[in-house]
Scaffold this active site. Structure first.
Site, PDB file in Angstrom:
ATOM      1  N   GLN A 167       2.777  -6.235  -3.309  1.00 55.99           N
ATOM      2  CA  GLN A 167       2.944  -6.252  -1.858  1.00 55.99           C
ATOM      3  C   GLN A 167       4.158  -5.392  -1.461  1.00 55.99           C
ATOM      4  OE1 GLN A 167       2.432  -9.820  -3.285  1.00 55.99           O
ATOM      5  NE2 GLN A 167       0.392  -8.950  -3.364  1.00 55.99           N
ATOM      6  N   ASP A 203       0.821  -1.223   0.000  1.00 54.90           N
ATOM      7  CA  ASP A 203       0.000   0.000   0.000  1.00 54.90           C
ATOM      8  C   ASP A 203       0.854   1.272   0.000  1.00 54.90           C
ATOM      9  OD1 ASP A 203      -2.451  -1.359  -0.003  1.00 54.90           O
ATOM     10  OD2 ASP A 203      -2.382  -1.610   2.166  1.00 54.90           O
ATOM     11  N   THR A 227      -6.130 -12.399   2.246  1.00 51.75           N
ATOM     12  CA  THR A 227      -7.196 -11.822   1.426  1.00 51.75           C
ATOM     13  C   THR A 227      -8.265 -12.850   1.061  1.00 51.75           C
ATOM     14  OG1 THR A 227      -5.973 -12.299  -0.608  1.00 51.75           O
ATOM     15  CG2 THR A 227      -5.638 -10.119   0.407  1.00 51.75           C
ATOM     16  N   LYS A 262       2.668   1.917  -5.175  1.00 49.23           N
ATOM     17  CA  LYS A 262       3.474   1.413  -6.301  1.00 49.23           C
ATOM     18  C   LYS A 262       2.741   1.550  -7.627  1.00 49.23           C
ATOM     19  CE  LYS A 262       3.783  -2.625  -4.456  1.00 49.23           C
ATOM     20  NZ  LYS A 262       3.127  -2.286  -3.186  1.00 49.23           N
ATOM     21  N   HIS A 279      -3.812  -2.431  -7.340  1.00 47.22           N
ATOM     22  CA  HIS A 279      -3.202  -1.171  -7.770  1.00 47.22           C
ATOM     23  C   HIS A 279      -4.269  -0.277  -8.401  1.00 47.22           C
ATOM     24  CE1 HIS A 279       0.959  -3.361  -8.031  1.00 47.22           C
ATOM     25  NE2 HIS A 279       0.552  -3.147  -6.805  1.00 47.22           N
TER      26      HIS A 279
END
Length: 282
Positions: A218, A12, A125, A15, A40
Protein backbone atom coordinates in the site's frame (compact mmCIF):
# COMPACT_ATOMS: atom_id res chain seq x y z
CA UNK A 1 23.18 -2.76 4.77
CA UNK A 2 19.43 -3.31 4.98
CA UNK A 3 16.90 -1.49 2.79
CA UNK A 4 13.27 -0.49 3.37
CA UNK A 5 11.00 0.21 0.38
CA UNK A 6 7.82 2.17 1.16
CA UNK A 7 5.04 3.71 -0.90
CA UNK A 8 5.10 7.50 -0.53
CA UNK A 9 1.57 8.08 -1.85
CA UNK A 10 -1.74 6.14 -1.89
CA UNK A 11 -0.26 2.94 -3.26
CA UNK A 12 0.19 1.89 -6.90
CA UNK A 13 3.49 3.77 -7.04
CA UNK A 14 5.36 0.89 -8.65
CA UNK A 15 6.96 -0.54 -5.48
CA UNK A 16 6.89 -4.06 -6.90
CA UNK A 17 9.02 -3.08 -9.88
CA UNK A 18 11.49 -1.24 -7.65
CA UNK A 19 11.74 -4.20 -5.27
CA UNK A 20 12.16 -6.62 -8.19
CA UNK A 21 15.05 -4.51 -9.47
CA UNK A 22 16.85 -3.89 -6.16
CA UNK A 23 16.24 -7.24 -4.46
CA UNK A 24 18.66 -8.92 -6.84
CA UNK A 25 21.38 -7.60 -4.53
CA UNK A 26 19.79 -8.89 -1.30
CA UNK A 27 19.64 -12.30 0.33
CA UNK A 28 16.25 -11.90 2.07
CA UNK A 29 13.08 -9.97 1.15
CA UNK A 30 10.39 -9.44 3.80
CA UNK A 31 6.68 -8.60 3.64
CA UNK A 32 5.54 -7.42 7.06
CA UNK A 33 2.06 -5.82 6.84
CA UNK A 34 -1.16 -6.09 4.90
CA UNK A 35 -2.20 -9.19 3.03
CA UNK A 36 -3.61 -10.12 -0.34
CA UNK A 37 -4.92 -6.56 -0.77
CA UNK A 38 -1.46 -5.81 -2.19
CA UNK A 39 -0.84 -6.37 -5.89
CA UNK A 40 2.70 -6.21 -7.26
CA UNK A 41 3.09 -6.85 -10.98
CA UNK A 42 6.52 -7.44 -12.49
CA UNK A 43 7.88 -8.89 -15.72
CA UNK A 44 11.07 -10.96 -15.55
CA UNK A 45 12.62 -12.44 -18.70
CA UNK A 46 9.39 -11.77 -20.56
CA UNK A 47 7.30 -13.64 -17.95
CA UNK A 48 4.57 -11.71 -16.11
CA UNK A 49 4.10 -12.31 -12.38
CA UNK A 50 1.34 -10.85 -10.17
CA UNK A 51 2.05 -11.23 -6.45
CA UNK A 52 -0.43 -10.55 -3.65
CA UNK A 53 1.18 -12.28 -0.65
CA UNK A 54 4.68 -13.42 -1.58
CA UNK A 55 7.52 -10.91 -1.38
CA UNK A 56 8.40 -9.73 -4.89
CA UNK A 57 12.08 -10.52 -4.35
CA UNK A 58 11.37 -14.24 -4.24
CA UNK A 59 11.29 -14.14 -8.04
CA UNK A 60 15.09 -14.10 -7.89
CA UNK A 61 16.20 -17.74 -7.44
CA UNK A 62 18.84 -16.90 -4.81
CA UNK A 63 16.52 -14.85 -2.56
CA UNK A 64 14.71 -16.04 0.58
CA UNK A 65 11.17 -14.71 1.04
CA UNK A 66 9.72 -13.99 4.48
CA UNK A 67 6.06 -13.45 5.39
CA UNK A 68 6.41 -11.82 8.80
CA UNK A 69 4.10 -11.65 11.81
CA UNK A 70 2.37 -8.39 10.86
CA UNK A 71 0.73 -9.88 7.78
CA UNK A 72 -2.69 -11.48 7.57
CA UNK A 73 -2.43 -14.56 5.38
CA UNK A 74 -5.06 -16.13 3.16
CA UNK A 75 -3.61 -19.65 2.86
CA UNK A 76 -5.88 -20.51 -0.05
CA UNK A 77 -4.50 -17.64 -2.11
CA UNK A 78 -0.94 -18.17 -0.88
CA UNK A 79 -0.86 -21.81 -1.96
CA UNK A 80 -2.33 -20.88 -5.36
CA UNK A 81 0.28 -18.13 -5.77
CA UNK A 82 3.09 -20.52 -4.87
CA UNK A 83 1.87 -23.18 -7.29
CA UNK A 84 1.44 -20.65 -10.11
CA UNK A 85 5.08 -19.55 -9.76
CA UNK A 86 6.40 -23.08 -9.34
CA UNK A 87 4.54 -24.12 -12.50
CA UNK A 88 6.79 -21.67 -14.34
CA UNK A 89 9.89 -23.50 -13.16
CA UNK A 90 10.85 -21.34 -10.17
CA UNK A 91 11.04 -23.13 -6.83
CA UNK A 92 9.42 -21.29 -3.91
CA UNK A 93 8.71 -23.49 -0.89
CA UNK A 94 12.34 -24.25 -0.09
CA UNK A 95 13.04 -20.49 -0.02
CA UNK A 96 9.99 -19.28 1.90
CA UNK A 97 9.52 -18.67 5.62
CA UNK A 98 6.12 -17.87 7.17
CA UNK A 99 5.78 -16.47 10.68
CA UNK A 100 4.04 -18.75 13.15
CA UNK A 101 2.49 -15.59 14.63
CA UNK A 102 0.95 -14.26 11.42
CA UNK A 103 -2.85 -14.17 11.53
CA UNK A 104 -5.07 -16.03 9.07
CA UNK A 105 -7.68 -14.70 6.68
CA UNK A 106 -10.55 -17.19 6.52
CA UNK A 107 -13.78 -17.25 4.47
CA UNK A 108 -15.90 -15.63 7.19
CA UNK A 109 -13.61 -12.59 7.17
CA UNK A 110 -14.62 -12.01 3.54
CA UNK A 111 -18.30 -12.36 4.42
CA UNK A 112 -17.88 -9.78 7.18
CA UNK A 113 -15.90 -7.51 4.84
CA UNK A 114 -18.76 -7.51 2.35
CA UNK A 115 -21.32 -6.68 5.03
CA UNK A 116 -19.26 -3.83 6.48
CA UNK A 117 -18.61 -2.37 3.04
CA UNK A 118 -22.33 -2.40 2.28
CA UNK A 119 -23.01 -0.45 5.48
CA UNK A 120 -20.40 2.24 4.83
CA UNK A 121 -18.46 2.19 1.56
CA UNK A 122 -14.72 2.91 1.84
CA UNK A 123 -13.54 1.06 -1.26
CA UNK A 124 -12.10 -2.08 0.34
CA UNK A 125 -10.82 -4.94 -1.80
CA UNK A 126 -13.30 -7.34 -0.10
CA UNK A 127 -10.47 -9.81 0.55
CA UNK A 128 -11.17 -9.97 4.30
CA UNK A 129 -8.13 -7.95 5.37
CA UNK A 130 -9.93 -5.41 7.57
CA UNK A 131 -12.01 -7.98 9.48
CA UNK A 132 -8.93 -10.17 9.99
CA UNK A 133 -7.15 -7.27 11.66
CA UNK A 134 -10.37 -6.35 13.49
CA UNK A 135 -10.64 -9.79 15.08
CA UNK A 136 -6.90 -9.82 15.76
CA UNK A 137 -7.20 -6.72 17.93
CA UNK A 138 -10.41 -8.03 19.48
CA UNK A 139 -8.26 -11.01 20.57
CA UNK A 140 -10.39 -13.40 18.55
CA UNK A 141 -7.88 -13.89 15.73
CA UNK A 142 -6.45 -17.23 14.61
CA UNK A 143 -2.72 -17.52 13.93
CA UNK A 144 -0.71 -19.82 11.71
CA UNK A 145 0.60 -21.67 14.77
CA UNK A 146 -2.98 -22.62 15.72
CA UNK A 147 -3.17 -24.87 12.65
CA UNK A 148 -0.74 -27.26 14.31
CA UNK A 149 -3.41 -28.36 16.80
CA UNK A 150 -6.53 -29.51 14.93
CA UNK A 151 -8.80 -29.54 18.00
CA UNK A 152 -7.76 -26.05 19.05
CA UNK A 153 -8.12 -24.77 15.50
CA UNK A 154 -11.61 -26.27 15.23
CA UNK A 155 -12.64 -24.63 18.51
CA UNK A 156 -11.33 -21.21 17.45
CA UNK A 157 -13.03 -21.36 14.06
CA UNK A 158 -16.30 -22.49 15.67
CA UNK A 159 -16.23 -19.50 18.03
CA UNK A 160 -15.62 -17.04 15.19
CA UNK A 161 -18.19 -18.61 12.86
CA UNK A 162 -20.87 -18.34 15.53
CA UNK A 163 -19.95 -14.68 16.09
CA UNK A 164 -20.11 -13.78 12.38
CA UNK A 165 -23.29 -15.82 11.87
CA UNK A 166 -25.03 -13.84 14.60
CA UNK A 167 -23.97 -10.58 12.95
CA UNK A 168 -25.23 -11.76 9.58
CA UNK A 169 -28.63 -12.91 10.79
CA UNK A 170 -29.44 -10.53 13.65
CA UNK A 171 -27.82 -7.30 12.49
CA UNK A 172 -27.76 -7.49 8.69
CA UNK A 173 -30.69 -9.93 8.23
CA UNK A 174 -28.61 -12.00 5.81
CA UNK A 175 -28.25 -15.73 5.37
CA UNK A 176 -25.03 -17.38 6.51
CA UNK A 177 -24.03 -20.47 4.59
CA UNK A 178 -20.47 -21.28 5.69
CA UNK A 179 -20.00 -24.70 7.29
CA UNK A 180 -17.36 -25.23 9.94
CA UNK A 181 -16.21 -28.58 8.54
CA UNK A 182 -15.56 -27.05 5.12
CA UNK A 183 -13.61 -24.11 6.56
CA UNK A 184 -11.51 -26.29 8.87
CA UNK A 185 -10.80 -29.06 6.37
CA UNK A 186 -9.84 -26.69 3.57
CA UNK A 187 -7.59 -24.67 5.88
CA UNK A 188 -5.79 -27.77 7.12
CA UNK A 189 -5.33 -28.99 3.53
CA UNK A 190 -3.69 -25.71 2.59
CA UNK A 191 -1.56 -25.76 5.73
CA UNK A 192 -0.15 -29.14 4.70
CA UNK A 193 1.25 -27.46 1.58
CA UNK A 194 3.32 -24.91 3.54
CA UNK A 195 3.70 -26.23 7.09
CA UNK A 196 7.45 -26.82 6.70
CA UNK A 197 7.86 -23.12 5.86
CA UNK A 198 6.53 -22.02 9.27
CA UNK A 199 9.15 -20.71 11.71
CA UNK A 200 9.81 -17.89 14.18
CA UNK A 201 10.67 -15.31 11.52
CA UNK A 202 11.63 -12.64 14.06
CA UNK A 203 14.41 -14.87 15.40
CA UNK A 204 15.50 -15.71 11.87
CA UNK A 205 15.79 -12.02 10.92
CA UNK A 206 17.60 -11.14 14.15
CA UNK A 207 20.20 -13.79 13.42
CA UNK A 208 20.46 -12.78 9.75
CA UNK A 209 20.97 -9.09 10.57
CA UNK A 210 22.29 -7.92 7.16
CA UNK A 211 21.36 -8.25 3.51
CA UNK A 212 17.62 -7.81 4.09
CA UNK A 213 15.15 -5.82 2.00
CA UNK A 214 11.83 -4.94 3.66
CA UNK A 215 8.99 -4.59 1.16
CA UNK A 216 6.12 -2.33 2.19
CA UNK A 217 2.63 -2.67 0.74
CA UNK A 218 0.00 0.00 0.00
CA UNK A 219 1.33 3.53 0.72
CA UNK A 220 2.08 5.98 3.52
CA UNK A 221 -1.10 8.00 2.92
CA UNK A 222 -3.13 4.82 3.47
CA UNK A 223 -1.59 4.13 6.90
CA UNK A 224 -4.32 3.32 9.42
CA UNK A 225 -2.91 5.85 11.93
CA UNK A 226 -1.45 8.71 9.86
CA UNK A 227 -3.32 8.28 6.58
CA UNK A 228 -6.58 9.81 5.33
CA UNK A 229 -8.65 8.00 7.96
CA UNK A 230 -11.15 6.32 7.65
CA UNK A 231 -10.32 5.88 3.96
CA UNK A 232 -7.20 3.90 4.71
CA UNK A 233 -5.91 0.35 4.77
CA UNK A 234 -6.11 -1.72 7.97
CA UNK A 235 -2.41 -1.78 8.86
CA UNK A 236 0.52 0.58 9.33
CA UNK A 237 1.69 0.93 5.74
CA UNK A 238 4.19 3.67 6.62
CA UNK A 239 7.50 3.13 8.41
CA UNK A 240 5.46 2.84 11.62
CA UNK A 241 4.66 -0.76 10.73
CA UNK A 242 8.23 -2.03 10.59
CA UNK A 243 8.93 -3.01 14.19
CA UNK A 244 5.49 -4.37 15.01
CA UNK A 245 5.21 -6.15 11.67
CA UNK A 246 8.59 -7.88 11.87
CA UNK A 247 9.00 -8.32 15.62
CA UNK A 248 12.34 -6.50 15.39
CA UNK A 249 13.37 -3.64 17.72
CA UNK A 250 13.51 -0.09 16.27
CA UNK A 251 17.29 -0.10 16.77
CA UNK A 252 17.52 -2.86 14.15
CA UNK A 253 16.60 -0.28 11.48
CA UNK A 254 18.87 2.52 12.70
CA UNK A 255 21.43 1.97 9.93
CA UNK A 256 19.00 0.88 7.22
CA UNK A 257 18.33 2.90 4.10
CA UNK A 258 14.76 4.02 3.48
CA UNK A 259 13.46 4.60 -0.05
CA UNK A 260 10.04 6.14 -0.65
CA UNK A 261 8.56 5.31 -4.04
CA UNK A 262 6.33 7.83 -5.79
CA UNK A 263 5.23 8.53 -9.35
CA UNK A 264 4.98 11.71 -11.38
CA UNK A 265 1.18 11.83 -11.16
CA UNK A 266 -0.74 10.65 -8.11
CA UNK A 267 -3.60 8.16 -8.25
CA UNK A 268 -5.66 6.44 -5.60
CA UNK A 269 -8.02 3.45 -5.64
CA UNK A 270 -11.25 3.33 -3.67
CA UNK A 271 -13.03 6.08 -1.78
CA UNK A 272 -11.60 9.04 0.14
CA UNK A 273 -10.20 12.53 -0.41
CA UNK A 274 -8.11 13.18 -3.49
CA UNK A 275 -7.43 16.96 -3.68
CA UNK A 276 -5.64 16.92 -7.05
CA UNK A 277 -8.13 14.66 -8.85
CA UNK A 278 -8.80 15.54 -12.50
CA UNK A 279 -12.44 15.03 -13.43
CA UNK A 280 -12.37 16.26 -17.00
CA UNK A 281 -11.50 14.33 -20.16
CA UNK A 282 -7.77 14.60 -19.40
Amino acid sequence: MNLVILGAQWGDEGKGKVVALLSENYEVVVRYQGGSNAGHTVVINGEKFILHLLPTGILHPHTVGVIAQGMVVDLELLVKEIKDIESKGLRVRDRLFISDRAHLVLPYHKVLDSLLERKGKIGTTLRGIGPAYMLKYARKGIRVCDLGDKDRFYSLVKDNLEFVEELCKKVYCENFELKIEEVVDRSLENFEEVKYCVIDTSQYLLEKREGILFEGAQGTLLDVDIGTYPYVTSSNSSALGLSAGTGLPPKFFSKAKFYGVSKAYTTRVGEGPFPTELKDST
